[in-house]
Scaffold this motif. Structure first.
Motif, PDB file in Angstrom:
ATOM      1  N   PHE A   1     -13.023  16.627 -66.396  1.00  0.00           N
ATOM      2  CA  PHE A   1     -12.452  17.426 -67.474  1.00  0.00           C
ATOM      3  C   PHE A   1     -11.665  18.593 -66.884  1.00  0.00           C
TER       4      PHE A   1
ATOM      5  N   TRP B   1     -21.933  14.416 -67.074  1.00  0.00           N
ATOM      6  CA  TRP B   1     -20.978  14.312 -68.172  1.00  0.00           C
ATOM      7  C   TRP B   1     -19.682  13.701 -67.639  1.00  0.00           C
ATOM      8  N   SER B   2     -19.064  12.875 -68.459  1.00  0.00           N
ATOM      9  CA  SER B   2     -17.745  12.331 -68.117  1.00  0.00           C
ATOM     10  C   SER B   2     -16.878  12.369 -69.354  1.00  0.00           C
ATOM     11  N   TRP B   3     -15.559  12.428 -69.148  1.00  0.00           N
ATOM     12  CA  TRP B   3     -14.616  12.546 -70.257  1.00  0.00           C
ATOM     13  C   TRP B   3     -13.655  11.370 -70.225  1.00  0.00           C
ATOM     14  N   ASP B   4     -13.505  10.708 -71.386  1.00  0.00           N
ATOM     15  CA  ASP B   4     -12.653   9.521 -71.458  1.00  0.00           C
ATOM     16  C   ASP B   4     -11.171   9.845 -71.370  1.00  0.00           C
TER      17      ASP B   4
END
Length: 237
Positions: free
Chosen positions: A53, A43-46
């Protein structure tokens, strides 16, 4: 998957229609934008350049946002309970279940008249600013605070009252909370009238606003007052 090339083979049970072929082409266009790698899912967060995150990153992201509609913004008052802050936020959004709002949602009511004055439709702005009962409450509260009458035409105007010139930061915070408590207590009186057939007097509402305010300010504000007299004269100090 052959090397770095993704092959999609379609098997039709029957000849596709023209509409189905269009949907297929739209699906292919979407799939073309997806890059599949030979690695474990992650998972990655913009909101963070590194893709990680964290609470700090979320706080920075929220601080950098700009609301397109300024009416949706509300300055939280820390010395009153969350229920009052949330109530005012809902009032600003016109999300309170007034008779007019209920009718918009096809919920039948006996009539749409204000339960206090029976003069005008019960909207958010009417019940807190135009209603004669609410006007009497505001006059009592402003007299207690030593302020001249304030003519408001909407809930947003009420939330601007504490921004008046010549008021210190401490008194601004005090007045902001009192306005929220006042609206919350008026709405509470409205519900008591509808569901319990209890008619409240203006003087009783003003007294409740002072009492609730004293209780919450004394126990929740870092510069709390020591006694009732100090609270009643806080704004005049």
């Amino acid at each position: 998957m052959e090397g770095s090339v993704l092959l999609l083979m379609w098997s039709w049970k029957k000849d596709p229609t023209f509409s189905e072929l269009i949907h297929l082409q739209e699906l292919i266009d979407v799939v073309k934008q997806v890059a599949i790698k030979n690695s474990a899912d992650s998972w990655s967060w913009d909101g963070d350049p590194r893709g990680s995150f964290s609470v700090a990153a979320v706080r920075g992201w929220l601080a950098g946002r700009r609301l397109s509609n300024t009416e949706l913004a509300i300055e939280w008052c820390k010395w009153i309970p969350d229920k009052c802050n949330i109530f005012m936020w809902r009032a600003l959004l016109d999300r309170l279940p007034t008779k007019t709002a209920l009718r918009r949602r096809n919920i039948n009511t006996d009539n749409s008249a204000c339960v206090f004055c029976d003069d005008g439709e019960e909207t958010v702005d009417h019940i807190f600013t135009a209603c004669g009962f609410a006007t009497g409450v505001w006059e009592g509260v402003l007299r207690w605070c030593g302020l001249p009458n304030f003519f408001a035409f909407s809930v947003k105007d009420l939330m601007e009252l504490h921004k008046s010139k010549g008021i210190s930061l401490v008194k601004k915070e005090f007045l902001k909370g009192v306005v929220m408590i006042c609206c919350w207590r008026i709405w509470k009186a409205r519900n008591e009238h509808i569901f319990n057939n209890k008619r409240c007097k203006v003087v009783d509402i003003v007294a409740d606003i002072k009492a609730y305010g004293f209780l919450w300010y004394k126990n929740r504000h870092k510069a709390s007052v020591s006694d009732w007299n100090s609270w009643c004269n806080l704004f005049l100090m």
